[in-house]
Design an enzyme around this catalytic site. Sequence first.
Site, PDB file in Angstrom:
ATOM      1  N   GLN B  48     -24.441 -32.845  57.778  1.00 37.00           N
ATOM      2  CA  GLN B  48     -23.985 -32.022  58.904  1.00 37.00           C
ATOM      3  C   GLN B  48     -24.937 -32.128  60.076  1.00 37.00           C
ATOM      4  O   GLN B  48     -24.633 -31.677  61.172  1.00 37.00           O
ATOM      5  CB  GLN B  48     -23.821 -30.559  58.455  1.00 37.00           C
ATOM      6  CG  GLN B  48     -25.084 -29.696  58.477  1.00 37.00           C
ATOM      7  CD  GLN B  48     -26.004 -29.897  57.292  1.00 37.00           C
ATOM      8  OE1 GLN B  48     -26.230 -31.011  56.847  1.00 37.00           O
ATOM      9  NE2 GLN B  48     -26.561 -28.832  56.781  1.00 37.00           N
ATOM     10  N   GLY B  49     -26.139 -32.699  59.842  1.00 32.45           N
ATOM     11  CA  GLY B  49     -27.080 -32.901  60.944  1.00 32.45           C
ATOM     12  C   GLY B  49     -28.255 -31.936  60.956  1.00 32.45           C
ATOM     13  O   GLY B  49     -28.857 -31.711  62.003  1.00 32.45           O
ATOM     14  N   ALA B  87     -24.205 -21.459  52.336  1.00 32.37           N
ATOM     15  CA  ALA B  87     -24.011 -20.135  52.945  1.00 32.37           C
ATOM     16  C   ALA B  87     -24.220 -20.148  54.463  1.00 32.37           C
ATOM     17  O   ALA B  87     -24.572 -19.117  55.039  1.00 32.37           O
ATOM     18  CB  ALA B  87     -24.913 -19.083  52.282  1.00 32.37           C
ATOM     19  N   SER B  88     -23.994 -21.285  55.103  1.00 33.30           N
ATOM     20  CA  SER B  88     -24.149 -21.388  56.571  1.00 33.30           C
ATOM     21  C   SER B  88     -25.518 -20.880  56.994  1.00 33.30           C
ATOM     22  O   SER B  88     -25.659 -20.263  58.058  1.00 33.30           O
ATOM     23  CB  SER B  88     -23.034 -20.604  57.286  1.00 33.30           C
ATOM     24  OG  SER B  88     -21.775 -21.047  56.855  1.00 33.30           O
ATOM     25  N   THR B  91     -29.515 -23.840  59.450  1.00 30.24           N
ATOM     26  CA  THR B  91     -29.997 -23.886  60.836  1.00 30.24           C
ATOM     27  C   THR B  91     -30.647 -22.553  61.200  1.00 30.24           C
ATOM     28  O   THR B  91     -31.682 -22.510  61.867  1.00 30.24           O
ATOM     29  CB  THR B  91     -28.834 -24.210  61.794  1.00 30.24           C
ATOM     30  OG1 THR B  91     -28.213 -25.414  61.357  1.00 30.24           O
ATOM     31  CG2 THR B  91     -29.334 -24.391  63.215  1.00 30.24           C
ATOM     32  N   LYS B 288     -25.880 -18.856  65.459  1.00 29.39           N
ATOM     33  CA  LYS B 288     -25.150 -18.331  64.302  1.00 29.39           C
ATOM     34  C   LYS B 288     -24.688 -19.539  63.484  1.00 29.39           C
ATOM     35  O   LYS B 288     -24.550 -20.626  64.035  1.00 29.39           O
ATOM     36  CB  LYS B 288     -23.923 -17.531  64.751  1.00 29.39           C
ATOM     37  CG  LYS B 288     -24.228 -16.294  65.601  1.00 29.39           C
ATOM     38  CD  LYS B 288     -22.924 -15.601  66.017  1.00 29.39           C
ATOM     39  CE  LYS B 288     -23.232 -14.300  66.772  1.00 29.39           C
ATOM     40  NZ  LYS B 288     -21.968 -13.590  67.138  1.00 29.39           N
ATOM     41  N   GLU B 292     -19.597 -23.359  57.345  1.00 27.87           N
ATOM     42  CA  GLU B 292     -18.492 -23.158  56.404  1.00 27.87           C
ATOM     43  C   GLU B 292     -17.185 -22.751  57.052  1.00 27.87           C
ATOM     44  O   GLU B 292     -16.109 -23.077  56.570  1.00 27.87           O
ATOM     45  CB  GLU B 292     -18.861 -22.047  55.414  1.00 27.87           C
ATOM     46  CG  GLU B 292     -19.984 -22.385  54.477  1.00 27.87           C
ATOM     47  CD  GLU B 292     -20.356 -21.147  53.700  1.00 27.87           C
ATOM     48  OE1 GLU B 292     -19.821 -20.957  52.613  1.00 27.87           O
ATOM     49  OE2 GLU B 292     -21.169 -20.347  54.207  1.00 27.87           O
TER      50      GLU B 292
END
Lengths: 448, 333
Positions: B48-49, B87-88, B91, B288, B292
């Site tokens: 995803q980077g 769980a996002s 980052t 934020k 997901e």
Amino acid sequence: MTAPLEVVGRSVERSDAVGHVTGRTRFAADRAFPGMLHLKMVRSPLHHARVRGIDLSEAERVPGFVRALTAADVPHNRYTILSLIGVEPEEEFVLAEDRVRFKGEAIVAIVAETEEAAMEAVAKVRLDLDELPAVFDVEEALKPGAPIVTHWGNNTFMYEGHPCRRVRLGDVEAAFARADHIVEGVYNSSPIEHAPLETTGCIAVPEGGRFTVYTNTQALYFSLDNTSIILQVPGNRLHFIGGTVGGGFGGKVDVIVEPIATLAAMKTGRPVRFVYSRSEEMQVSSTRSAWRIYLKDGVTADGRIIARKVTSYADSGAYSRQTPYALTKHAANAAGPYAIPNVSIDAYCVYTNRQPTSAMRGFGVTMASFALEVQMDRIAETVGLDPWSIRFLNAYRNGDMKPHRKLADDATLIETMQAAAALVGHELTAEQQAMTSAPRAGGDPGGR
Amino acid sequence: MAKLRGTGMAAVNYPTGMNLGGDPSQALVHATTSGSFVVTLSATDLGQGLRTVIGQIAAETLGVAYDQVVVDTADTDTGPHDMGTFASRATHRVGNAVIAAAVEARKALLDVAAEEFEASVDEIELDGHGNLMVRGVPARSMPVAEVASMAQFKYGRTIAGRGSFMKPRSEVDPETGAMDPDSTEAHACTVAEVEVDTETGEVTVLSIRSAYEVGRQVNPALVQGQITGGAWMGMSHALYETTAPYYPAPDHSPRDFSEYLMPGPLELPEIDCVVLEMPSSNGPYGVKGIGEMTANSPIPAIVNAIYHATGVRIDSLPVTPEKILRGLDARRP
């Protein structure tokens, strides 16, 4: 942070982009080591059975066979990933003991000189199984007399004495009694696969008294810590290297291949490769749970939702893995991004004889969003509003109390819907255009 | 028989992180004498980077160019502890840890430069391109590499920083469900347009158009990538995928991609989005998580569009042609 940002906000090129599109990226299983062995699993052909016996005699005669591992070889034969954060009980087996609870459950690990020899030996292991009645539907599993999947006598995960994760805010029944409309819906989803291009796998290599494990896990320390528990070796004997994942989506938060591959490396003193085939990825690795969600909403004549009752069942499959945690996340989000003063949620993590489920992108929320947003259209139709108006009318704002008693402080649903309306050319009313997520005058509306 | 068109919408929020077991991440940052800053982690990039955005956050905080930052990650012998990439959270959590580490490393760098320039620390600035200077005196300028070498060979100091970020554990009240399970919420609103063939029951998704509110975009192209990939995945969940085609019966489960259906390039609809930035109070530069949530709103938007087109309300996924044809049959007088 008031100065203009220099690098944050720029679309610099993704670090792995060129490697991926030119096929040069090296993935975990692309490595090769001298003397590397291959591990393949003997799996249950039945959904639910008692294990009477395992006959390895023919398998052992396959040229290239090195050794077999059974439950007795695993120092702590329990795979309970959430034990790391104190979730109990321990329930799943690394290798099956006296019972298998799903078709595909691991029973014997075969280690051989080549993949072909390992597959041939797997095919020659004779299992003596007594088939047991199986259950595949979440509500069937909760009926009296249903086959019991777990070792504690019922088919639900227990949350501090409750068979479900509960959320309670206000008085749902009183609000239903004074509502102008009751809107009900039942929403179902089937299990789905993460479908990564790269299947789950690892290579465990003995190195100087330690074990180096090259893995495509999403969580190196989950994998290392669970391997340490299962093998009963100190964590500092283990060295996990990851870094490139060919598709995760939650499926590689399970740590299912590393412990057994490392055990095999320990027992043989040689590097061991254990990589799922595509059919193992689809038929054995965790899926997203199937869900059944019952919604009952109490709505006023002008479209305000004053009560929402949610009863959800997630099919965890034969073991719970990360699914109990998904139900808790579900419970915190199952009322949706709306200000509803009376909410009751019962979210059940149910065991069946299906392939286990675990984490997947949207963990506990994706199917809630499906159910809730189809339900919102049902409510809109019932009260004679359009789909945009019902959502603007009920949208949560900052300062509102969410059902799990957390004050909203970062709500932007209204602004996001305004932006979407502009994008697609949907004309909003002047009132909808003027709305914001700023706190309501007088704070949380309470019981309404 | 006809091809009927319809439009549907859905609006959602989605939490960043999940801390019911406590949720920490650590990061280390140090300068090399060759002029790089190395960020050391054990967090994994799923494609995803993550490495890219963490490099951007480190460069921003340090005040150096992006190509001066090296992100070394995913090795438990060198990288400090991280919960994992799910769980996002990555980052947000790792980004905050990296900011803390970079602030400490930057201060160590400025201390050495101040001593060398015989100036006070608050007079020293970084130009964002790899040079330190005394503010307003361009003649008194020196590359980061030179200051880092001086720290090693002249002053005997390290230029390094440690950072951690933890959202503490929240217990759930078993009676009321009271909990603080996440750090912030991102938002999305999706509008889908479909065409339904009433002869075959087949659904063609014509467009998926969304607005997202994600706090702050560290890398807009990567955010766009998540939104485009998620729209495809949501469409696939809505119309195609299942490991149990006769659910709840477990029979005929697929073994490979010829049996497990997913949409291919020819089925891809027009995908469009706008992204709002309303910075969160606790994310790095207001971030934020968006990892997901992008598959979520397309599913009900498509199902609502099918209803708008046909009058058939489908409440079970996936929406197969059979379900649509049975629904159409049930509506016939």
